[in-house]
Design an enzyme around this catalytic site. Structure first.
Site, PDB file in Angstrom:
ATOM      1  N   ASP A 101      56.883  35.046  43.446  1.00  0.00           N
ATOM      2  CA  ASP A 101      56.305  35.746  42.430  1.00  0.00           C
ATOM      3  C   ASP A 101      54.640  35.102  42.551  1.00  0.00           C
ATOM      4  O   ASP A 101      53.968  35.976  42.823  1.00  0.00           O
ATOM      5  CB  ASP A 101      57.138  35.261  41.191  1.00  0.00           C
ATOM      6  CG  ASP A 101      56.544  35.792  39.762  1.00  0.00           C
ATOM      7  OD1 ASP A 101      55.771  36.658  39.977  1.00  0.00           O
ATOM      8  OD2 ASP A 101      56.930  35.211  38.899  1.00  0.00           O
ATOM      9  N   PHE A 150      60.181  41.087  34.921  1.00  0.00           N
ATOM     10  CA  PHE A 150      61.317  39.976  35.166  1.00  0.00           C
ATOM     11  C   PHE A 150      62.502  40.736  35.243  1.00  0.00           C
ATOM     12  O   PHE A 150      62.976  41.497  34.821  1.00  0.00           O
ATOM     13  CB  PHE A 150      61.332  39.243  33.743  1.00  0.00           C
ATOM     14  CG  PHE A 150      61.863  38.070  34.033  1.00  0.00           C
ATOM     15  CD1 PHE A 150      61.233  36.908  34.550  1.00  0.00           C
ATOM     16  CD2 PHE A 150      63.170  37.838  33.851  1.00  0.00           C
ATOM     17  CE1 PHE A 150      61.635  35.692  34.841  1.00  0.00           C
ATOM     18  CE2 PHE A 150      63.876  36.472  34.014  1.00  0.00           C
ATOM     19  CZ  PHE A 150      63.066  35.407  34.518  1.00  0.00           C
TER      20      PHE A 150
HETATM   21  P1  IMP Z   1      56.798  31.552  42.115  1.00  0.00           P
HETATM   22  O1  IMP Z   1      56.155  31.923  40.760  1.00  0.00           O
HETATM   23  O2  IMP Z   1      56.321  32.286  43.244  1.00  0.00           O
HETATM   24  O3  IMP Z   1      56.423  30.179  42.171  1.00  0.00           O
HETATM   25  O4  IMP Z   1      58.366  31.530  41.802  1.00  0.00           O
HETATM   26  C1  IMP Z   1      59.270  30.584  41.635  1.00  0.00           C
HETATM   27  C2  IMP Z   1      60.631  30.909  41.186  1.00  0.00           C
HETATM   28  O5  IMP Z   1      60.752  31.490  40.088  1.00  0.00           O
HETATM   29  C3  IMP Z   1      61.367  32.018  42.158  1.00  0.00           C
HETATM   30  O6  IMP Z   1      62.004  31.544  43.359  1.00  0.00           O
HETATM   31  C4  IMP Z   1      62.654  32.478  40.981  1.00  0.00           C
HETATM   32  O7  IMP Z   1      63.471  31.628  41.328  1.00  0.00           O
HETATM   33  C5  IMP Z   1      61.598  32.454  39.703  1.00  0.00           C
HETATM   34  N1  IMP Z   1      61.206  33.809  39.346  1.00  0.00           N
HETATM   35  C6  IMP Z   1      60.205  34.391  39.641  1.00  0.00           C
HETATM   36  N2  IMP Z   1      60.138  35.464  39.184  1.00  0.00           N
HETATM   37  C7  IMP Z   1      61.392  35.750  38.486  1.00  0.00           C
HETATM   38  C8  IMP Z   1      62.156  36.912  37.903  1.00  0.00           C
HETATM   39  O8  IMP Z   1      61.438  37.984  37.602  1.00  0.00           O
HETATM   40  N3  IMP Z   1      63.516  36.661  37.444  1.00  0.00           N
HETATM   41  C9  IMP Z   1      64.004  35.562  37.729  1.00  0.00           C
HETATM   42  N4  IMP Z   1      63.469  34.490  38.296  1.00  0.00           N
HETATM   43  C10 IMP Z   1      62.177  34.794  38.712  1.00  0.00           C
END
Ligand code: IMP
Ligand code: MG
Length: 177
Positions: A101, A150
């Site tokens: 993300d 999301f």
């Molecule tokens: P980051 O923002 O790339 O650090 O994302 C970290 C973590 O946030 C991911 O590995 C997921 O576990 C969670 N995450 C990010 N986007 C979503 C989403 O759309 N749904 C559910 N979990 C999410």
């Protein structure tokens, strides 16, 4: 529970095809390597279970846990909650993630694991939201690119709910607003 979702984004059939495709690529790329699959708890665990059964070369598995999310918003801060059991020195680490993300979690993990003298570190993410990256990062293996919404299911949660869904769905905004 159906009314909790706006739409289904990745069906069970598509998930199967993604795991077969990535499993093939990884098996080929790591045939002569010391592959250590590292799944990021808890979201990455369902994908890990499917992906590893499509990998035909020797591999080890391990798990770690970090936390960066509260509800639907990233906190921008990553905390280590569970470390690896296996010493990754000399291993070819492949981090198995549910979703890329902001990229903050993976950037942090790559940096921490790099300091442990692994032979190589690459990333395999089931989903990628490229329009939402906040840091410069690219996964080496991507299951599916998705829009910046999301999503839940197939390991992904909203406040610990929906991880057990066998597909990925967009959460209806009414559920979290
Ligand atoms: P980051 O923002 O790339 O650090 O994302 C970290 C973590 O946030 C991911 O590995 C997921 O576990 C969670 N995450 C990010 N986007 C979503 C989403 O759309 N749904 C559910 N979990 C999410
Ligand atoms: Mg995750």
């Amino acid at each position: 529970m159906k009314k909790d979702f706006k739409e289904i984004l990745v069906t069970e059939q598509e998930i199967k095809e993604i795991c077969e495709r990535l499993g093939k690529e990884i098996s080929r790329d790591y045939a002569d390597k010391k592959l250590l699959l590292v799944s990021v708890l808890k979201g990455g665990v369902v994908f890990m279970a499917d992906l590893m059964r499509n990998i035909t070369c020797n591999c080890m598995i391990d798990f770690l846990s970090v936390s960066s999310y509260s509800g639907v918003k990233t906190t921008g801060h990553v905390a280590f909650k569970k470390d690896l059991d296996i010493n990754p020195e000399g291993c070819d680490i492949l981090i198995v993630e549910d979703i890329l993300d902001s990229g903050i979690t993976l950037t942090y993990l790559k940096k921490v694991l790099m300091d442990r003298n692994a032979n190589s570190i690459k990333v395999c993410t089931f989903l990628d939201k490229p329009t939402n990256h906040k840091v410069e990062i690219e996964a080496d293996y991507v299951g599916k690119v998705v829009p910046d919404e999301f999503v839940v299911g197939y390991g992904l949660d909203y406040n610990e709910k929906y991880r057990n869904l066998p597909f990925v769905a967009v959460l209806a905004p009414e559920v979290y607003s």
